[in-house]
Design a protein around this motif. Sequence first.
Motif, PDB file in Angstrom:
ATOM      1  N   GLN A 489      45.756  44.795  41.274  1.00  0.00           N
ATOM      2  CA  GLN A 489      45.448  44.623  39.848  1.00  0.00           C
ATOM      3  C   GLN A 489      44.029  44.087  39.702  1.00  0.00           C
ATOM      4  OE1 GLN A 489      48.660  42.834  37.308  1.00  0.00           O
ATOM      5  NE2 GLN A 489      49.470  42.243  39.291  1.00  0.00           N
ATOM      6  N   ALA A 490      43.382  44.426  38.611  1.00  0.00           N
ATOM      7  CA  ALA A 490      42.026  43.932  38.358  1.00  0.00           C
ATOM      8  C   ALA A 490      42.000  42.420  38.206  1.00  0.00           C
ATOM      9  CB  ALA A 490      41.447  44.604  37.107  1.00  0.00           C
ATOM     10  N   THR A 491      43.126  41.807  37.840  1.00  0.00           N
ATOM     11  CA  THR A 491      43.173  40.353  37.701  1.00  0.00           C
ATOM     12  C   THR A 491      43.006  39.640  39.033  1.00  0.00           C
ATOM     13  OG1 THR A 491      45.595  40.464  37.843  1.00  0.00           O
ATOM     14  CG2 THR A 491      44.620  40.437  35.643  1.00  0.00           C
ATOM     15  N   LYS A 492      43.072  40.372  40.152  1.00  0.00           N
ATOM     16  CA  LYS A 492      42.882  39.758  41.459  1.00  0.00           C
ATOM     17  C   LYS A 492      41.411  39.519  41.783  1.00  0.00           C
ATOM     18  CE  LYS A 492      46.972  41.978  43.472  1.00  0.00           C
ATOM     19  NZ  LYS A 492      47.452  42.872  44.548  1.00  0.00           N
ATOM     20  N   LEU A 493      40.503  40.076  40.989  1.00  0.00           N
ATOM     21  CA  LEU A 493      39.085  39.854  41.249  1.00  0.00           C
ATOM     22  C   LEU A 493      38.748  38.378  41.072  1.00  0.00           C
ATOM     23  CD1 LEU A 493      37.397  42.884  39.452  1.00  0.00           C
ATOM     24  CD2 LEU A 493      37.695  42.526  41.903  1.00  0.00           C
ATOM     25  N   PRO A 494      37.948  37.808  41.954  1.00  0.00           N
ATOM     26  CA  PRO A 494      37.576  36.395  41.799  1.00  0.00           C
ATOM     27  C   PRO A 494      36.692  36.210  40.576  1.00  0.00           C
ATOM     28  CG  PRO A 494      36.295  37.427  43.542  1.00  0.00           C
ATOM     29  CD  PRO A 494      37.337  38.420  43.127  1.00  0.00           C
TER      30      PRO A 494
END
Length: 516
Positions: A489-494
């Motif tokens: 998921q894109a929410t995993k990007l720091p």
Amino acid sequence: MSADPLKHAAHRRALSVLCAAVTITALSGCAVGPDYRKPDVAGAQAYTDDAWKEQAGWKPAQPSDALERGAWWEIFGDPVLDDLVKQVDVSNQSLKQAEAQYRQASALVSGARANFWPTVSASISSTRTGRYSTSGGGTVTGGTVAAGKGITNSYQAPLSASWEPDLWGSVRRTVEGDVASAQASAATLANTRLSLQATLVQTYFQLRTADEQKRLLDDTVAAYQKALDLTQNQYNVGVAARSDVVQAQTQLKSAQAQAIDLGVARAQYEHAIAVLVGKTPVQFSLAPQPLKIQPPAIPLELPSVLLERRPDVAVAERQAAQANAQIGVATAAWFPTLSLSATGGYSNSVWSQLFEAPSRYWSIGPKIAETLFDGGARRAQTAQARAGYDAAVANYRQVSLAAFQNVEDSIAALRILEQEAQAQDEAVKLAEQSLAIALNQYRAGIVSYLNVITAQNTAYSNERSAITLLGTRLNDSVGLIKALGGGWQATKLPDASAINLHSQAPAPEAPAKESP
């Protein structure tokens, strides 16, 4: 103790300059250049929230049957495969390279953030200077100074500081771009991990398909040997012709040759898996194992959330954000710069008196600079930055459209191949029945051996097609999981606060019962 009014006045002036600079910086919260907005993807709105074009006629898994997030390969239920994929995270060199590149991008963010702060330096120096002159009664004889010789010593211990307030947001835009670049690198790492995992799983299924084809060929060779024995017995009693025996021998040798040839492909698959798990081929081997896995039912994500599930799409989107920030950096070059510098320390010609009060000195002052003419360099840099952003947006939209294509292709392949597999299974059953009839008729002397050979070849060809089709369906199942992002998921990007010089590469997410 009496106060030094001159020294206090100097301190007050220095503090006034610093306070003014801080006030200017605080009030100048603007950052020139456009603020980033995520580009739209033309055509993405054509998808409804609950349907893919190729989904009709193919029933995906229900949400309760969703894949393990992260460890998506566990849906195939093969312990050997599970162990191999876990080794990719530990030993694969391409993944280590992507992880190091992420740390490199994170370090760039720390370097950019350092420009928000003053630069302070300290030094200590000793200089000995000689001066020669004919004045003061000195004479020159043969080119040599005979008198007027002077030597001086100079010792200094300065402390200096300089600072350029970020009035127009050049540093902020640089940090913004570097953060986006680091996030793109994190997404590249996730995409590399997913690609390597998918490649390993697909290669493993190709190897197991080869194992299953070898098992079929071994069974076929055994069946052909029995047919040859039958024909030889028939010939010995005068029922069959010599040509029948030769035909049976030819068919047997052909099957044996195919079984040997299959070893080439299997060896290459095994070598490829060895490299994927970070080993040399000589260090790795897999025992033959029949292919007992069936293509699983795969839960589909809604089309509307696909662009948030693909790490390659996230890479392209973050690259667009980085390119947008570069426009701000280029635009800030059109505005004047303010720099503050201060120096203080000790200076004396006698080392023992260097750190005494009379040796102290200081200076402080601001400087404003503006480029009046550069031959169009700034205009070219701004145009270049805007063109780079346009290119990045086009790339993001193209990658997004390709993502929809990947999913549609995989759904269509699985749907059609499932129908083909059902028809192929029926063909295998009918071919087996035809072979049994042909053998019985040959034993009874009703038909020639040519009928048996034809039936045997038909049966073998259909069974091999069925095995190949199963391998293709398994590979396409992996392709669909990869096309859906494999649980990413894109929410995993720091986020920006998590990116710094000491950042560790984002680890793969622990399994959790959710869809890919």
